[in-house]
Design a protein around this motif. Sequence first.
Motif, PDB file in Angstrom:
ATOM      1  N   VAL A  96     -38.878  19.656   1.150  1.00  0.00           N
ATOM      2  CA  VAL A  96     -38.363  20.581   2.164  1.00  0.00           C
ATOM      3  C   VAL A  96     -36.904  20.947   1.845  1.00  0.00           C
ATOM      4  N   VAL A  97     -36.133  19.961   1.366  1.00  0.00           N
ATOM      5  CA  VAL A  97     -34.738  20.238   0.975  1.00  0.00           C
ATOM      6  C   VAL A  97     -34.739  21.237  -0.188  1.00  0.00           C
ATOM      7  N   TYR A  98     -35.614  21.015  -1.164  1.00  0.00           N
ATOM      8  CA  TYR A  98     -35.722  21.932  -2.311  1.00  0.00           C
ATOM      9  C   TYR A  98     -36.071  23.342  -1.831  1.00  0.00           C
ATOM     10  N   HIS A  99     -37.037  23.422  -0.922  1.00  0.00           N
ATOM     11  CA  HIS A  99     -37.483  24.693  -0.339  1.00  0.00           C
ATOM     12  C   HIS A  99     -36.296  25.405   0.342  1.00  0.00           C
ATOM     13  N   ALA A 100     -35.544  24.639   1.153  1.00  0.00           N
ATOM     14  CA  ALA A 100     -34.402  25.231   1.873  1.00  0.00           C
ATOM     15  C   ALA A 100     -33.362  25.738   0.878  1.00  0.00           C
ATOM     16  N   TYR A 101     -33.183  24.988  -0.208  1.00  0.00           N
ATOM     17  CA  TYR A 101     -32.202  25.428  -1.210  1.00  0.00           C
ATOM     18  C   TYR A 101     -32.675  26.713  -1.909  1.00  0.00           C
ATOM     19  N   CYS A 102     -33.980  26.835  -2.110  1.00  0.00           N
ATOM     20  CA  CYS A 102     -34.520  28.087  -2.668  1.00  0.00           C
ATOM     21  C   CYS A 102     -34.176  29.264  -1.744  1.00  0.00           C
ATOM     22  N   ALA A 103     -34.263  29.035  -0.427  1.00  0.00           N
ATOM     23  CA  ALA A 103     -33.949  30.096   0.536  1.00  0.00           C
ATOM     24  C   ALA A 103     -32.471  30.489   0.419  1.00  0.00           C
ATOM     25  N   VAL A 104     -31.605  29.489   0.209  1.00  0.00           N
ATOM     26  CA  VAL A 104     -30.170  29.775   0.012  1.00  0.00           C
ATOM     27  C   VAL A 104     -29.988  30.626  -1.256  1.00  0.00           C
ATOM     28  N   LEU A 105     -30.715  30.245  -2.322  1.00  0.00           N
ATOM     29  CA  LEU A 105     -30.580  30.974  -3.596  1.00  0.00           C
ATOM     30  C   LEU A 105     -31.067  32.417  -3.470  1.00  0.00           C
ATOM     31  N   VAL A 106     -32.156  32.625  -2.694  1.00  0.00           N
ATOM     32  CA  VAL A 106     -32.652  33.991  -2.480  1.00  0.00           C
ATOM     33  C   VAL A 106     -31.549  34.836  -1.823  1.00  0.00           C
ATOM     34  N   LYS A 107     -30.868  34.230  -0.841  1.00  0.00           N
ATOM     35  CA  LYS A 107     -29.775  34.949  -0.152  1.00  0.00           C
ATOM     36  C   LYS A 107     -28.656  35.279  -1.126  1.00  0.00           C
ATOM     37  N   ARG A 108     -28.307  34.287  -1.984  1.00  0.00           N
ATOM     38  CA  ARG A 108     -27.215  34.515  -2.946  1.00  0.00           C
ATOM     39  C   ARG A 108     -27.572  35.620  -3.920  1.00  0.00           C
ATOM     40  N   PHE A 109     -28.804  35.599  -4.425  1.00  0.00           N
ATOM     41  CA  PHE A 109     -29.243  36.646  -5.358  1.00  0.00           C
ATOM     42  C   PHE A 109     -29.219  38.003  -4.658  1.00  0.00           C
ATOM     43  N   ALA A 110     -29.665  38.027  -3.386  1.00  0.00           N
ATOM     44  CA  ALA A 110     -29.725  39.297  -2.643  1.00  0.00           C
ATOM     45  C   ALA A 110     -28.332  39.907  -2.511  1.00  0.00           C
ATOM     46  N   ALA A 111     -27.296  39.042  -2.451  1.00  0.00           N
ATOM     47  CA  ALA A 111     -25.920  39.535  -2.302  1.00  0.00           C
ATOM     48  C   ALA A 111     -25.213  39.627  -3.661  1.00  0.00           C
ATOM     49  N   ASP A 112     -25.975  39.507  -4.755  1.00  0.00           N
ATOM     50  CA  ASP A 112     -25.416  39.525  -6.124  1.00  0.00           C
ATOM     51  C   ASP A 112     -24.351  38.451  -6.318  1.00  0.00           C
ATOM     52  N   LEU A 113     -24.588  37.281  -5.720  1.00  0.00           N
ATOM     53  CA  LEU A 113     -23.584  36.210  -5.807  1.00  0.00           C
ATOM     54  C   LEU A 113     -24.093  35.014  -6.619  1.00  0.00           C
ATOM     55  N   ASN A 114     -25.125  35.229  -7.459  1.00  0.00           N
ATOM     56  CA  ASN A 114     -25.623  34.112  -8.251  1.00  0.00           C
ATOM     57  C   ASN A 114     -24.537  33.618  -9.213  1.00  0.00           C
ATOM     58  N   ARG A 115     -24.395  32.259  -9.298  1.00  0.00           N
ATOM     59  CA  ARG A 115     -23.358  31.700 -10.171  1.00  0.00           C
ATOM     60  C   ARG A 115     -23.985  30.882 -11.296  1.00  0.00           C
ATOM     61  N   ARG A 116     -25.323  30.782 -11.314  1.00  0.00           N
ATOM     62  CA  ARG A 116     -25.922  29.853 -12.261  1.00  0.00           C
ATOM     63  C   ARG A 116     -26.650  30.576 -13.394  1.00  0.00           C
ATOM     64  N   SER A 117     -26.838  29.835 -14.509  1.00  0.00           N
ATOM     65  CA  SER A 117     -27.454  30.423 -15.707  1.00  0.00           C
ATOM     66  C   SER A 117     -28.982  30.327 -15.619  1.00  0.00           C
ATOM     67  N   ASP A 118     -29.664  31.120 -16.456  1.00  0.00           N
ATOM     68  CA  ASP A 118     -31.129  31.027 -16.498  1.00  0.00           C
ATOM     69  C   ASP A 118     -31.553  29.629 -16.948  1.00  0.00           C
ATOM     70  N   ARG A 119     -30.746  28.996 -17.823  1.00  0.00           N
ATOM     71  CA  ARG A 119     -31.057  27.641 -18.293  1.00  0.00           C
ATOM     72  C   ARG A 119     -31.055  26.641 -17.128  1.00  0.00           C
ATOM     73  N   TRP A 120     -30.087  26.799 -16.234  1.00  0.00           N
ATOM     74  CA  TRP A 120     -30.017  25.918 -15.061  1.00  0.00           C
ATOM     75  C   TRP A 120     -31.292  26.077 -14.231  1.00  0.00           C
TER      76      TRP A 120
END
Length: 144
Positions: A96-120
């Motif tokens: 569930v924590v992993y799932h919630a973090y995915c939701a955070v990442l979706v929001k970051r990507f939606a705002a063009d704020l991704n900070r991590r590499s494809d390798r990560w």
Amino acid sequence: MLLWLKAFHIIFVVTWFAGLFYLPRIFVYHAMENDANTIARFKVMERRLLIMTHLGGALAIAFGMSLIAWWASHSEGYMKANGWLHTKLLLVFFLVVYHAYCAVLVKRFAADLNRRSDRWYRFFNEVPVILLIAIVILAVVKPW
Ligand code: HEM
């Protein structure tokens, strides 16, 4: 009744994992992409897939809890006797924590704020694989 609840539990677990496997896979491609149209398409895919993942997760947990309720009303001391279930619930908590973090990442990507590499994201993508293997072994083998 038990078998019906179990069947739907497994159906929604599969739905949940479809999202938990494929969302981070889209993150891998999204993190590598520079084309504006493709990025816009990834954002739509992520948003829609996240909704399906929420539904799968919520229903898998609801049917899981109904299974506990069924067992608790048919077998005295069910929770005490089944140590595997406690370990499984701990791992489901991490899921569930992993799932919630995915939701955070979706929001970051939606705002063009991704900070991590494809390798990560490739490594991040392996986390639900490990949890799936451990949880299914606990639920089916019931080692303790
Ligand atoms: C809060 C979430 C969950 C709860 C409360 C829950 C609870 C349960 C319970 C009580 C059973 C019935 C066991 C029996 O009848 O002997 C069960 C079966 C099962 N669960 Fe879950 N579960 C949850 C999440 C998951 C997840 C995330 C997975 C997969 C990764 C999973 C996979 C399974 C499988 C494969 C079975 C069938 C085991 C069998 O009887 O052969 N469950 N679950």
